[in-house]
Write a protein that holds these residues in place. Sequence first.
Motif, mmCIF file in Angstrom:
data_model
loop_
_atom_site.group_PDB
_atom_site.id
_atom_site.type_symbol
_atom_site.label_atom_id
_atom_site.label_comp_id
_atom_site.label_asym_id
_atom_site.label_seq_id
_atom_site.Cartn_x
_atom_site.Cartn_y
_atom_site.Cartn_z
ATOM 1 N N ILE A 1 -99.501 -75.391 -33.304
ATOM 2 C CA ILE A 1 -98.971 -74.062 -32.993
ATOM 3 C C ILE A 1 -99.901 -73.001 -33.590
ATOM 4 C CG2 ILE A 1 -97.049 -72.468 -33.425
ATOM 5 C CD1 ILE A 1 -95.199 -75.003 -33.295
ATOM 6 N N GLY A 2 -100.456 -73.302 -34.755
ATOM 7 C CA GLY A 2 -101.440 -72.393 -35.347
ATOM 8 C C GLY A 2 -102.630 -72.210 -34.415
ATOM 9 N N GLN A 3 -103.132 -73.316 -33.866
ATOM 10 C CA GLN A 3 -104.252 -73.203 -32.933
ATOM 11 C C GLN A 3 -103.861 -72.349 -31.727
ATOM 12 O OE1 GLN A 3 -105.928 -76.831 -31.163
ATOM 13 N NE2 GLN A 3 -107.604 -75.594 -30.361
ATOM 14 N N ALA A 4 -102.651 -72.572 -31.233
ATOM 15 C CA ALA A 4 -102.236 -71.887 -30.007
ATOM 16 C C ALA A 4 -101.999 -70.392 -30.228
ATOM 17 C CB ALA A 4 -100.973 -72.544 -29.452
ATOM 18 N N LEU A 5 -101.470 -70.046 -31.396
ATOM 19 C CA LEU A 5 -101.035 -68.652 -31.564
ATOM 20 C C LEU A 5 -101.857 -67.820 -32.532
ATOM 21 C CD1 LEU A 5 -97.127 -68.701 -31.650
ATOM 22 C CD2 LEU A 5 -98.658 -68.238 -29.724
ATOM 23 N N THR A 6 -102.326 -68.409 -33.630
ATOM 24 C CA THR A 6 -102.870 -67.533 -34.674
ATOM 25 C C THR A 6 -104.292 -67.845 -35.114
ATOM 26 O OG1 THR A 6 -102.018 -68.885 -36.515
ATOM 27 C CG2 THR A 6 -100.544 -67.191 -35.627
ATOM 28 N N GLU A 7 -104.694 -69.114 -35.059
ATOM 29 C CA GLU A 7 -105.957 -69.476 -35.697
ATOM 30 C C GLU A 7 -107.145 -69.385 -34.743
ATOM 31 O OE1 GLU A 7 -105.917 -73.177 -37.950
ATOM 32 O OE2 GLU A 7 -103.734 -73.057 -38.031
ATOM 33 N N ALA B 1 -93.774 -86.571 -25.380
ATOM 34 C CA ALA B 1 -93.541 -85.401 -24.537
ATOM 35 C C ALA B 1 -93.004 -84.287 -25.425
ATOM 36 C CB ALA B 1 -92.539 -85.742 -23.443
ATOM 37 N N TYR B 2 -93.563 -83.092 -25.267
ATOM 38 C CA TYR B 2 -93.229 -81.960 -26.131
ATOM 39 C C TYR B 2 -92.713 -80.790 -25.295
ATOM 40 C CZ TYR B 2 -95.698 -84.106 -30.121
ATOM 41 O OH TYR B 2 -96.092 -84.932 -31.150
ATOM 42 N N ALA B 3 -91.814 -80.011 -25.887
ATOM 43 C CA ALA B 3 -91.319 -78.812 -25.199
ATOM 44 C C ALA B 3 -91.285 -77.649 -26.174
ATOM 45 C CB ALA B 3 -89.923 -79.055 -24.641
ATOM 46 N N CYS B 4 -91.775 -76.527 -25.692
ATOM 47 C CA CYS B 4 -91.773 -75.318 -26.516
ATOM 48 C C CYS B 4 -91.075 -74.209 -25.752
ATOM 49 C CB CYS B 4 -93.221 -74.913 -26.810
ATOM 50 S SG CYS B 4 -93.370 -73.386 -27.749
ATOM 51 N N GLU B 5 -90.247 -73.459 -26.446
ATOM 52 C CA GLU B 5 -89.706 -72.231 -25.857
ATOM 53 C C GLU B 5 -90.224 -71.059 -26.659
ATOM 54 O OE1 GLU B 5 -85.485 -72.133 -25.032
ATOM 55 O OE2 GLU B 5 -85.545 -74.225 -24.339
ATOM 56 N N VAL B 6 -90.697 -70.057 -25.938
ATOM 57 C CA VAL B 6 -91.208 -68.860 -26.613
ATOM 58 C C VAL B 6 -90.457 -67.639 -26.123
ATOM 59 C CG1 VAL B 6 -93.549 -69.777 -26.892
ATOM 60 C CG2 VAL B 6 -92.969 -68.429 -24.844
ATOM 61 N N GLU B 7 -90.500 -66.614 -26.955
ATOM 62 C CA GLU B 7 -90.082 -65.283 -26.523
ATOM 63 C C GLU B 7 -91.300 -64.381 -26.624
ATOM 64 O OE1 GLU B 7 -85.348 -64.891 -27.534
ATOM 65 O OE2 GLU B 7 -86.758 -64.423 -29.130
ATOM 66 N N VAL B 8 -91.583 -63.676 -25.534
ATOM 67 C CA VAL B 8 -92.704 -62.745 -25.529
ATOM 68 C C VAL B 8 -92.136 -61.334 -25.487
ATOM 69 C CG1 VAL B 8 -94.772 -61.977 -24.300
ATOM 70 C CG2 VAL B 8 -94.125 -64.401 -24.262
ATOM 71 N N ASP B 9 -92.624 -60.497 -26.391
ATOM 72 C CA ASP B 9 -92.220 -59.092 -26.372
ATOM 73 C C ASP B 9 -93.130 -58.363 -25.382
ATOM 74 O OD1 ASP B 9 -91.944 -56.379 -26.805
ATOM 75 O OD2 ASP B 9 -91.610 -56.606 -28.967
ATOM 76 N N PRO B 10 -92.581 -57.906 -24.259
ATOM 77 C CA PRO B 10 -93.463 -57.325 -23.232
ATOM 78 C C PRO B 10 -94.115 -56.019 -23.699
ATOM 79 C CG PRO B 10 -91.149 -57.059 -22.622
ATOM 80 C CD PRO B 10 -91.165 -57.898 -23.854
ATOM 81 N N VAL C 1 -95.841 -63.114 -29.405
ATOM 82 C CA VAL C 1 -95.178 -64.361 -29.026
ATOM 83 C C VAL C 1 -94.435 -64.915 -30.238
ATOM 84 C CG1 VAL C 1 -95.515 -66.748 -28.238
ATOM 85 C CG2 VAL C 1 -96.989 -64.907 -27.354
ATOM 86 N N THR C 2 -93.179 -65.276 -30.039
ATOM 87 C CA THR C 2 -92.413 -65.939 -31.100
ATOM 88 C C THR C 2 -92.009 -67.321 -30.603
ATOM 89 O OG1 THR C 2 -91.543 -63.791 -31.752
ATOM 90 C CG2 THR C 2 -90.381 -65.726 -32.592
ATOM 91 N N ILE C 3 -92.189 -68.320 -31.468
ATOM 92 C CA ILE C 3 -91.739 -69.667 -31.096
ATOM 93 C C ILE C 3 -90.223 -69.700 -31.287
ATOM 94 C CG2 ILE C 3 -91.900 -72.142 -31.593
ATOM 95 C CD1 ILE C 3 -94.596 -71.159 -30.756
ATOM 96 N N ALA C 4 -89.491 -69.809 -30.193
ATOM 97 C CA ALA C 4 -88.025 -69.825 -30.294
ATOM 98 C C ALA C 4 -87.537 -71.222 -30.648
ATOM 99 C CB ALA C 4 -87.418 -69.358 -28.974
ATOM 100 N N GLY D 1 -84.351 -57.884 -24.185
ATOM 101 C CA GLY D 1 -85.596 -57.286 -23.707
ATOM 102 C C GLY D 1 -86.803 -58.190 -23.888
ATOM 103 N N LEU D 2 -86.566 -59.488 -24.103
ATOM 104 C CA LEU D 2 -87.677 -60.413 -24.339
ATOM 105 C C LEU D 2 -87.832 -61.388 -23.177
ATOM 106 C CD1 LEU D 2 -86.834 -61.172 -28.080
ATOM 107 C CD2 LEU D 2 -88.599 -59.617 -27.210
ATOM 108 N N LEU D 3 -89.072 -61.760 -22.925
ATOM 109 C CA LEU D 3 -89.355 -62.722 -21.864
ATOM 110 C C LEU D 3 -89.362 -64.109 -22.470
ATOM 111 C CD1 LEU D 3 -92.456 -60.887 -20.327
ATOM 112 C CD2 LEU D 3 -90.040 -60.555 -19.743
ATOM 113 N N ARG D 4 -88.496 -64.982 -21.956
ATOM 114 C CA ARG D 4 -88.455 -66.334 -22.506
ATOM 115 C C ARG D 4 -89.135 -67.295 -21.537
ATOM 116 N NH1 ARG D 4 -84.625 -67.959 -26.621
ATOM 117 N NH2 ARG D 4 -84.750 -70.194 -27.005
#
Lengths: 790, 161
Positions: free
Chosen positions: A689-695, A643-652, A657-660, A454-457
């Motif tokens: 990641i702190g800047q992007a998600l929490t701070e 080059a960086y890659a992030c995968e997230v899961e978003v709970d709709p 957002v969780t960093i997968a 049930g999560l959006l990746r």
Amino acid sequence: MPKDHGIGAPMTRREDVRFLMGRGTYTDDVNVQGQAHAVFLRSQVAHGRIGKIDTRAAAKMPGVLAIFTGEDFKDVGGNPAGWFIGSRDGTPMREPKRPVLAHGKVRHVGDAYAAVVAETYAQARDAAEAIVADIRELPAVVDMAEAVRNPKNRVHDELPDNVCFDWGWIEDNRAKVDAAIRAAPHVTTLHLVNNRLIPNAMEPRASIGEYNPGTGDYRLTTTSQNPHLTRLLVAAFVLGIPEHKLTVVAPDVGGGFGSKIYHYGEEALVLAAARRLGRPVKWTAERSESFLADAHGRDHVTKIELACEKDGTFIAIRTETLANVGAYLSNFSTVTPTFLHGTLMAGNYRVPNVYVNVKTVFTNTAPVDAYRGAGRPEATFSIERVIDVAARELGIDPIEIRRRNFITPDMFPYTTPVGLQYDTGNYGATMDRLVEIADIAGFEQRRAESARKGLLRGLGVNCYIEACGIAPSNLVGALGARVGLYDAATVRVNATGNLSIMTGAHSHGQGHETAFAQVVAERLGIPESSIEIVHGDTSKIPFGMGSYGSRSLAVCGSAIVRATDKIIAKAKKIAAHMMEAAPEDVEFRDGKFSVVGTDKSVDWGAVCLKAYVPHNFPHESLEPGLEETAFYDPANFTYPAGAYACEVEVDPGTGKVTIASFAAADDFGNIVNPLIVEGQVHGGLAQGIGQALTEGAVYDSSGQLLTASYMDYAMPRADDLPFFRVDHSCRTPCTHNPLGVKGCGEAGAIGSPPAVVNAVIDALHRGGYTHVRHIDMPLSPVRVWSAMQR
Amino acid sequence: MPKVTMTVNGMAVSGEVEGRTLLSDFLRDDLGLTGTHVGCDTSQCGACVVHLDGAPVKACSVFALDAEGAKVTTIEGMANPDGSLGVIQKAFQDHHGLQCGFCTPGMVMSAAALLKENRKPTEAEIRAYLDGNICRCTGYHNIVKAVLAASGQDVSRIAAE
Ligand code: FES
Ligand code: FES
């Protein structure tokens, strides 16, 4: 088998032993015989006129030794900005005085306007509470756009408005860029907020001032990333102490991330108080003071336009930014949003036309200055976000659009339209590495698994480039730096063959004591255990500029190499004398000097001993001793990229957002200690990641800092983050320093925020929320959830 | 001022303190045990974690007087009797679980408390347990790895290069 010592070996750190035993020496661990304690009174309003400060009751309280206010420092100098930046119309930047203690007005919550010195900390604190200050509150200037719009309400009365400067880079590009954008087949425009951050090194700032009336010598022990710079600023600019009468010591320092580069008023106060009282004075910040009065970071509002062909070929980039400098100019606050930001606006790409405009704005908030990455994260975020949006609009894969525009290896050295010359790089190769370590091919399957829960990746990819190893004095001088940016090292060989390296770099977590020893051990063919690294004390080290901007190894390490090479040259002369050969016939290898073509040799130890026991030296041509100093001024910046890659899961349901997973492929050039390099990347990623998600530092409209504790300012915790996958096997060595190194300290913080945001937007699009174009950081659940609602 | 007596790292100690003196200040200022760090004023960073009668506590949240008669262990008491690094300390060094070292004493003390109650914690359990300890330098990657290693688990495959 990896090497077990020397350059390239993942050696464990020697400094760890003292830290793990609780035997580090941080400034607050130092107690000087007879010390008194200082406590600061800080403004509770963002903007106010200082009336009478009644200190009578406080002065009579037990243990109180002295009380200082702004009045005591009105005749000393201000804490200056280190770079002069002019406006595009030719007018000079506005540079209001930054006093030791606020005088006339307080200009942000936390602005110190008085200080109490008492026998004990508790007494100083009690007395501070007894001071009654009449501060008449004025309307606060908080929002940048409003600050520009309404010049009547001013942070500094003596300035005509709230703008520090209005900078264009490069002004000559402007007309061409405007025309290119007008004519372009596709233009993507994005409005972005680069959120304000609070550096939060875990060790709060602290300072101890000492004065010896017998000699007139001062000593400042302080939490600094660069003790010589602090000495210069507090001695020459603020207090007028002759530099040679002040020693600045930065012992173990518990993290800096930029916030401890700068000189702060508290340092001047403890010195002045020590002088007045004739005894040492100590101050240690409480964390609440750190939140209010350390220099913050980022805080840009940007409009970026990317013009491209239909096939995704980039034609032009134009940006307009408002950058907050807060209430006063902190030392690097004028260079951070300009030359550390605008010059990177071409990214890793061929973009023929680039123009950057930055207006810096005074507000009634804490000063804003360089924080890990410093300008480069802001540039990277703008470019890499707008590329992602453009790729989506044009129907091109986000990795593919980047590849199509990369500067290719055959094009180096490559001159960008924003004034830099990249010496080397291979962006396609780092992207190849990333695709592999991030297992991009397996994403679809992982997305399907997330969907079953049930999560959006989503998958977010981006590149970054940074200019590090700050840098060549001639270049920065031309750009407005008021200091040189070389560095220095002294190598002192002892008679018994072991040695001390005095470096201008300062280690506050970077592991210099280990890595620098590896460099010298490799060069001399001797074990690391016979090399000591000395740093942080202006009375011991040569004049250096300290550590920031990922410069330690590239600049200070190069100075060490140069000084070591001078040692080798001198030692060869001594060896030649010992073997009765010509110096040019002497070869040095693996710790041994030999005469080419003979079996004559002497070892390192014998030569060192001889240097100090020169019984038969020809003293006109050969001096005793074995000690050399080198100053190294690089030819250019270094250009780490990746080059960086992030995968997230978003709970709709909640927007959480969780960093997968997170993968980083970096090109740092040559690597001295991979263990340390990986650690630097991990830490940078966590901050990004702190800047992007929490701070996010939040001021309300009256200028109160709402995020002034760890309850409200959300530092990333262990369970907010995954294990990272990092790779640095793609190496294009820097072409102009002797180690071929580029620097790795800031990469993680620069490259990661766009990857996270790109991933979240990707997840939402794949989940059918195609109306969401952008969400401003931090991507808190409420912001993500709200954006999802149509 | 009232007198307080306790056992710290196996040594009987005593001192005179104010009622408001925190255990962290008593350790640092009166006993000179500056390995216990103070990173905040709101009990949220975990730099000050020590063991009080075997249980982890934030020393900034305990009055020195409340530790009367207690057994306190600090980072200075974590090395082996011969002075070499203890198992957890060694794992932190081997896996580069520290950079500036400021959060480290608290991390080690929390990790030791975790491993006492859970001898083979999972990655998720470690991350959850260390939630009260902030590190700004390491991104926690190598800290979690060090704690796994200290509990005897194989970490060679973590985040393979
Ligand atoms: S000092 Fe921060 S929790 Fe104790
Ligand atoms: S090692 Fe610096 S805060 Fe953790």
